[in-house]
Design an enzyme around this catalytic site. Structure first.
Site, PDB file in Angstrom:
ATOM      1  N   LYS A  67       0.695  -1.035   0.082  1.00 45.15           N
ATOM      2  CA  LYS A  67       0.060  -0.107  -0.048  1.00 45.15           C
ATOM      3  C   LYS A  67       0.969   1.377  -0.103  1.00 45.15           C
ATOM      4  O   LYS A  67       0.614   2.252  -0.536  1.00 45.15           O
ATOM      5  CB  LYS A  67      -0.990  -0.041   1.265  1.00 45.15           C
ATOM      6  CG  LYS A  67      -1.876   1.262   1.163  1.00 45.15           C
ATOM      7  CD  LYS A  67      -2.800   1.270   2.321  1.00 45.15           C
ATOM      8  CE  LYS A  67      -3.982   0.219   2.427  1.00 45.15           C
ATOM      9  NZ  LYS A  67      -5.224   0.459   3.430  1.00 45.15           N
ATOM     10  N   ARG A  93     -11.367   1.098   0.010  1.00 41.98           N
ATOM     11  CA  ARG A  93      -9.942   0.873   0.608  1.00 41.98           C
ATOM     12  C   ARG A  93      -9.779   1.667   1.859  1.00 41.98           C
ATOM     13  O   ARG A  93      -9.979   2.832   1.692  1.00 41.98           O
ATOM     14  CB  ARG A  93      -9.030   0.989  -0.591  1.00 41.98           C
ATOM     15  CG  ARG A  93      -7.665   0.384  -0.413  1.00 41.98           C
ATOM     16  CD  ARG A  93      -7.054   0.580  -1.802  1.00 41.98           C
ATOM     17  NE  ARG A  93      -7.417  -0.555  -2.910  1.00 41.98           N
ATOM     18  CZ  ARG A  93      -7.250  -1.729  -2.930  1.00 41.98           C
ATOM     19  NH1 ARG A  93      -6.459  -2.161  -2.039  1.00 41.98           N
ATOM     20  NH2 ARG A  93      -7.650  -2.706  -3.682  1.00 41.98           N
ATOM     21  N   HIS A 111     -20.548   7.783   3.605  1.00 42.04           N
ATOM     22  CA  HIS A 111     -20.834   6.599   4.157  1.00 42.04           C
ATOM     23  C   HIS A 111     -22.497   6.494   4.246  1.00 42.04           C
ATOM     24  O   HIS A 111     -22.985   7.551   4.991  1.00 42.04           O
ATOM     25  CB  HIS A 111     -20.205   6.263   5.513  1.00 42.04           C
ATOM     26  CG  HIS A 111     -20.551   5.049   5.811  1.00 42.04           C
ATOM     27  ND1 HIS A 111     -19.678   3.908   5.555  1.00 42.04           N
ATOM     28  CD2 HIS A 111     -21.013   4.625   6.790  1.00 42.04           C
ATOM     29  CE1 HIS A 111     -20.117   2.662   5.946  1.00 42.04           C
ATOM     30  NE2 HIS A 111     -21.019   3.088   7.087  1.00 42.04           N
TER      31      HIS A 111
HETATM   32  C1  GRF Z   1     -21.890   4.883  -1.677  1.00 43.92           C
HETATM   33  O1  GRF Z   1     -22.956   4.457  -0.966  1.00 43.92           O
HETATM   34  C2  GRF Z   1     -20.932   5.549  -0.846  1.00 43.92           C
HETATM   35  O2  GRF Z   1     -21.661   5.834   0.507  1.00 43.92           O
HETATM   36  C3  GRF Z   1     -20.525   4.473  -0.261  1.00 43.92           C
HETATM   37  O3  GRF Z   1     -19.955   3.716  -1.455  1.00 43.92           O
HETATM   38  C4  GRF Z   1     -21.088   3.854  -2.419  1.00 43.92           C
HETATM   39  C5  GRF Z   1     -20.525   4.521  -3.826  1.00 43.92           C
HETATM   40  O4  GRF Z   1     -21.316   4.325  -4.719  1.00 43.92           O
HETATM   41  N1  GRF Z   1     -18.854   4.829   0.230  1.00 43.92           N
HETATM   42  P1  GRF Z   1     -21.254   5.067  -5.964  1.00 43.92           P
HETATM   43  O5  GRF Z   1     -20.011   4.395  -6.826  1.00 43.92           O
HETATM   44  O6  GRF Z   1     -20.854   6.441  -5.753  1.00 43.92           O
HETATM   45  O7  GRF Z   1     -22.455   4.778  -6.869  1.00 43.92           O
END
Ligand code: GRF
Length: 192
Positions: A67, A93, A111
């Site tokens: 990483k 990640r 999130h």
């Molecule tokens: C979203 O639900 C975000 O909250 C999470 O990963 C997802 C990504 O979705 N961290 P996208 O690729 O933007 O459609």
């Protein structure tokens, strides 16, 4: 006025990437998207970025020793693009110290739950299985933990009786797509 330069990190579909691009296009977000960073050469978001002409850094982590090595490369790419703010949007990640030390307080994540409830993978499924009546979306600064950094914004989503998991996912995504550009704009306006 010099615009704030954003980097978006994504690993998958890129619907939040889309929302950010659209907010910039419609002048709701006063920023420049200088680069998309993607750790999955097969991700859908790559097609979208090609179509939009967003510069990209796509890499395969397996091609690096560890990483620290690929994060060193990412730091180089971001510095070359003079990135001010890093936007994690479905980057699947944990960010390591190499990248974090360069962008601490300048890196945010979205999130799909009301943190600190349901951190980690499949937050929507976790909330659904737990039978909670309210979940939502959190935007937070990134630290070394898993979805633990300082919270910047949250919006609740009510889980109605008989709501399917798919319907919950759609409701959460709908909130994400307005809350993320709006929160980024607020950070920019406050000069953070
Ligand atoms: C979203 O639900 C975000 O909250 C999470 O990963 C997802 C990504 O979705 N961290 P996208 O690729 O933007 O459609």
């Amino acid at each position: 006025m010099i615009k704030t330069k954003l980097a978006v990190f994504a690993s998958g579909t890129g619907s939040n990437y889309d929302a950010i691009v659209e907010a910039i296009r419609t002048n709701q977000l006063d920023a420049e998207l200088t680069i998309l960073v993607c750790d999955n050469p097969n991700a859908k978001v790559i097609e979208k970025a090609k179509a939009n002409g967003t510069p990209m850094f796509v890499f395969d982590p397996k091609q690096y020793v560890d990483k620290a090595m690929f994060e060193t490369k990412i730091v180089e790419v971001l510095q070359e693009a003079s990135v001010d703010l890093v936007i994690l949007a479905g980057y699947m990640r944990l960010v390591g110290p190499t990248l974090l030390q360069h962008f601490e307080d300048r890196m945010i994540n979205i999130h799909p739950s009301l943190l600190p409830a349901f951190p980690g993978l499949d937050a929507i499924g976790q909330a659904f299985d737990a039978g909670v009546k309210v979940s939502g979306v959190t935007i937070h600064f990134v630290d070394q933990g898993m979805d633990t950094g300082k919270i910047i914004a949250q919006e609740a989503v009510k889980i109605e009786e008989n709501m399917t998991r798919e319907a919950l996912q759609q409701a959460i995504q709908k909130v994400e797509h307005h809350l993320y550009p709006q929160t980024i704009q607020q950070l920019i306006s406050r000069g953070e």
